[in-house]
Design a protein around this motif. Structure first.
Motif: not given
Length: 119
Positions: A21-29
């Motif tokens: 979730h952190r990766l998604y929010c940081q780099y994709l959305s």
């Protein structure tokens, strides 16, 4: 017990589950449109929590068959997150350290020069 299977804390498991979730929010959305359940818990947390609660009620073999691959996958995301963090933070840290060293060098020559002029 405070540890899952006597090995890892619940907080560590939650942190591991949040890694994708952190990766998604940081780099994709930017994750500004997240949805929450009636209890005010993010769906990113609530859905895996329901699934994990179900797994923990099943037989030990079901737990092993589900938890082992999930742990490997989540560990990959956590490792990736750590590697990205090091790559982005390390240059900033090095710049700060070298700036501090350069300032101290400049300061020592300035102090030494001022003492020499008064002597």
């Amino acid at each position: 017990s405070d540890k899952l299977f006597g090995l890892i804390s619940h907080q560590s498991v939650a942190h591991l589950f949040e890694s994708p979730h952190r990766l998604y929010c940081q780099y994709l959305s930017d994750c500004t449109q997240e949805t929450y359940n009636a209890d005010g818990i993010s769906d990113w947390v609530a859905i895996p929590h329901e699934y994990a609660s179900w797994v923990m009620k099943e037989s030990i073999w079901t737990q092993i068959l589900v938890i082992a691959p999930a742990a490997i996958l989540l560990s990959f995301f956590s490792l990736l997150e750590g590697m990205i963090g090091v790559v982005t933070v390390m240059p900033r840290m090095l710049f700060s350290v070298f700036s501090l060293l350069a300032f101290r060098k400049y300061q020592s020559t300035w102090t030494t020069g001022a003492i020499a002029k008064h002597a």
